[in-house]
Design a protein around this motif. Structure first.
Motif, short mmCIF file in Angstrom:
data_model
loop_
_atom_site.label_atom_id
_atom_site.label_comp_id
_atom_site.label_asym_id
_atom_site.label_seq_id
_atom_site.Cartn_x
_atom_site.Cartn_y
_atom_site.Cartn_z
N PRO A 125 0.81 -1.22 0.00
CA PRO A 125 0.00 0.00 0.00
C PRO A 125 0.85 1.29 0.00
CG PRO A 125 -0.86 -1.58 1.60
CD PRO A 125 0.44 -2.13 1.10
N GLY A 126 2.12 1.19 0.35
CA GLY A 126 3.00 2.36 0.36
C GLY A 126 3.23 2.97 -1.02
N VAL A 127 2.97 2.20 -2.08
CA VAL A 127 3.19 2.73 -3.43
C VAL A 127 2.26 3.90 -3.73
CG1 VAL A 127 4.04 0.52 -4.32
CG2 VAL A 127 1.63 1.14 -4.66
N MET A 134 7.63 -2.51 -8.63
CA MET A 134 6.82 -2.78 -9.82
C MET A 134 6.01 -4.06 -9.67
SD MET A 134 7.21 -0.05 -11.36
CE MET A 134 6.22 -0.41 -12.78
N ASN A 135 6.44 -4.95 -8.80
CA ASN A 135 5.64 -6.14 -8.51
C ASN A 135 4.28 -5.70 -7.94
OD1 ASN A 135 5.33 -9.03 -8.30
ND2 ASN A 135 5.58 -8.78 -6.09
N THR A 136 4.30 -4.73 -7.03
CA THR A 136 3.05 -4.20 -6.48
C THR A 136 2.23 -3.50 -7.55
OG1 THR A 136 4.09 -3.89 -4.30
CG2 THR A 136 2.06 -2.66 -4.73
N ILE A 137 2.87 -2.68 -8.37
CA ILE A 137 2.15 -1.95 -9.43
C ILE A 137 1.51 -2.94 -10.40
CG2 ILE A 137 2.41 -0.34 -11.37
CD1 ILE A 137 2.57 0.97 -8.54
N ASN A 138 2.24 -3.98 -10.77
CA ASN A 138 1.69 -5.00 -11.68
C ASN A 138 0.51 -5.72 -11.05
OD1 ASN A 138 3.61 -4.33 -13.60
ND2 ASN A 138 5.04 -5.91 -12.94
N THR A 139 0.58 -5.98 -9.76
CA THR A 139 -0.53 -6.63 -9.05
C THR A 139 -1.75 -5.72 -9.03
OG1 THR A 139 1.00 -7.90 -7.66
CG2 THR A 139 -1.25 -7.64 -6.84
N ILE A 140 -1.54 -4.43 -8.78
CA ILE A 140 -2.66 -3.47 -8.80
C ILE A 140 -3.30 -3.46 -10.18
CG2 ILE A 140 -3.25 -1.01 -8.70
CD1 ILE A 140 -1.04 -0.79 -6.48
N GLU A 141 -2.49 -3.43 -11.22
CA GLU A 141 -3.01 -3.42 -12.59
C GLU A 141 -3.79 -4.71 -12.89
OE1 GLU A 141 -1.54 -2.48 -17.14
OE2 GLU A 141 -0.07 -3.29 -15.72
N ARG A 142 -3.26 -5.82 -12.46
CA ARG A 142 -3.93 -7.11 -12.69
C ARG A 142 -5.26 -7.17 -11.94
NH1 ARG A 142 0.20 -9.97 -11.64
NH2 ARG A 142 -0.21 -10.31 -9.43
N ASP A 143 -5.28 -6.66 -10.70
CA ASP A 143 -6.49 -6.73 -9.88
C ASP A 143 -7.56 -5.72 -10.28
OD1 ASP A 143 -5.25 -8.75 -8.45
OD2 ASP A 143 -4.84 -7.51 -6.67
N THR A 144 -7.14 -4.54 -10.75
CA THR A 144 -8.11 -3.48 -11.05
C THR A 144 -8.33 -3.28 -12.55
OG1 THR A 144 -6.44 -1.72 -11.13
CG2 THR A 144 -7.42 -2.22 -8.97
N GLY A 145 -7.45 -3.82 -13.37
CA GLY A 145 -7.55 -3.61 -14.81
C GLY A 145 -7.00 -2.26 -15.24
N ILE A 154 11.93 5.86 -9.44
CA ILE A 154 12.81 4.83 -9.96
C ILE A 154 12.11 3.48 -9.75
CG2 ILE A 154 15.05 3.68 -9.73
CD1 ILE A 154 16.02 6.42 -8.46
N PRO A 155 11.78 2.79 -10.81
CA PRO A 155 11.13 1.49 -10.64
C PRO A 155 12.14 0.41 -10.24
CG PRO A 155 11.38 1.99 -12.98
CD PRO A 155 11.90 3.18 -12.21
N VAL A 156 11.74 -0.46 -9.33
CA VAL A 156 12.53 -1.64 -8.97
C VAL A 156 11.61 -2.85 -9.12
CG1 VAL A 156 14.13 -0.41 -7.44
CG2 VAL A 156 12.07 -1.42 -6.48
N ASP A 157 12.18 -3.97 -9.50
CA ASP A 157 11.37 -5.16 -9.75
C ASP A 157 10.59 -5.59 -8.51
OD1 ASP A 157 12.13 -5.32 -12.41
OD2 ASP A 157 13.83 -6.62 -11.98
N VAL A 158 11.31 -5.80 -7.42
CA VAL A 158 10.70 -6.28 -6.18
C VAL A 158 11.21 -5.40 -5.03
CG1 VAL A 158 10.45 -8.27 -4.64
CG2 VAL A 158 10.61 -8.63 -7.11
N GLY A 159 10.31 -4.66 -4.41
CA GLY A 159 10.69 -3.69 -3.39
C GLY A 159 11.46 -4.28 -2.23
N VAL A 160 10.98 -5.40 -1.68
CA VAL A 160 11.64 -5.99 -0.52
C VAL A 160 13.02 -6.51 -0.90
CG1 VAL A 160 11.50 -7.79 1.24
CG2 VAL A 160 9.45 -6.50 0.62
N ALA A 161 13.15 -7.11 -2.07
CA ALA A 161 14.46 -7.58 -2.52
C ALA A 161 15.41 -6.39 -2.69
CB ALA A 161 14.33 -8.35 -3.83
N HIS A 162 14.89 -5.29 -3.20
CA HIS A 162 15.71 -4.07 -3.35
C HIS A 162 16.20 -3.59 -1.98
CE1 HIS A 162 17.15 -0.30 -4.98
NE2 HIS A 162 16.45 0.33 -4.04
#
Length: 153
Positions: free
Chosen positions: A81-83, A110-121, A131-139
């Motif tokens: 939700p921080g995004v 971007m994992n979160t952003i992609n999930t939001i897009e998938r869930d909401t269309g 700056i986009p990062v693939d996986v926030g926690v891994a970053h």
């Protein structure tokens, strides 16, 4: 015999100096944008509440003022939700841009952003300078390994 005692004492003293010196050395991250930085901070935002967003921005601003923008390297990493902080229409956009102008980096998972897009269309529009990062926690894990101090206000 005196000579051997002197040589042994000097060797011991040199060893002690090297040992103490090595204890004060620490690996610091290299910051291309802030080559004179002495402090390296990673602020985590995984909460979408306005109060938490304000707190993260306040911490960044206060530390820039305290240390000076050249002496501290600050990154804010958002995921979950921080995004929402990184949405283009966020009411704190001017404040974020001001911090960016002082060298604070903002990364978004971007994992979160992609999930939001998938869930909401619909893909949320993001602040243009993030700056986009693939996986926030891994970053976050990678930056902590480099020497950044992680703080979750």
């Amino acid at each position: 015999m005196n000579r051997n005692l002197f040589a042994g004492s000097m060797a011991a003293l040199l060893g002690l100096v090297l040992l103490v010196g090595a204890g004060t050395l620490r690996a610091e991250p290299m910051s291309e944008s802030k080559p004179f930085a002495e402090k390296f901070l990673l602020l985590q935002l995984s909460d979408g509440e306005e109060e938490k967003q304000n707190k993260v921005l306040s911490v960044a601003g206060n530390l820039l003022e305290y240390y000076g923008p050249d002496s501290i390297d600050i990154e804010v990493t958002t995921f979950g939700p921080g995004v929402r902080l990184m949405y283009a229409d966020n009411s704190r956009r001017e404040r974020i841009s001001s911090l960016m102008a002082q060298g604070v980096r903002f990364t978004v998972c971007m994992n979160t952003i992609n999930t939001i897009e998938r869930d909401t269309g619909k893909r949320p529009e993001l602040h243009p300078e993030i700056i986009p990062v693939d996986v926030g926690v891994a970053h976050i894990l990678d930056e902590v390994e480099k020497g950044y101090v992680l703080v979750r206000p």
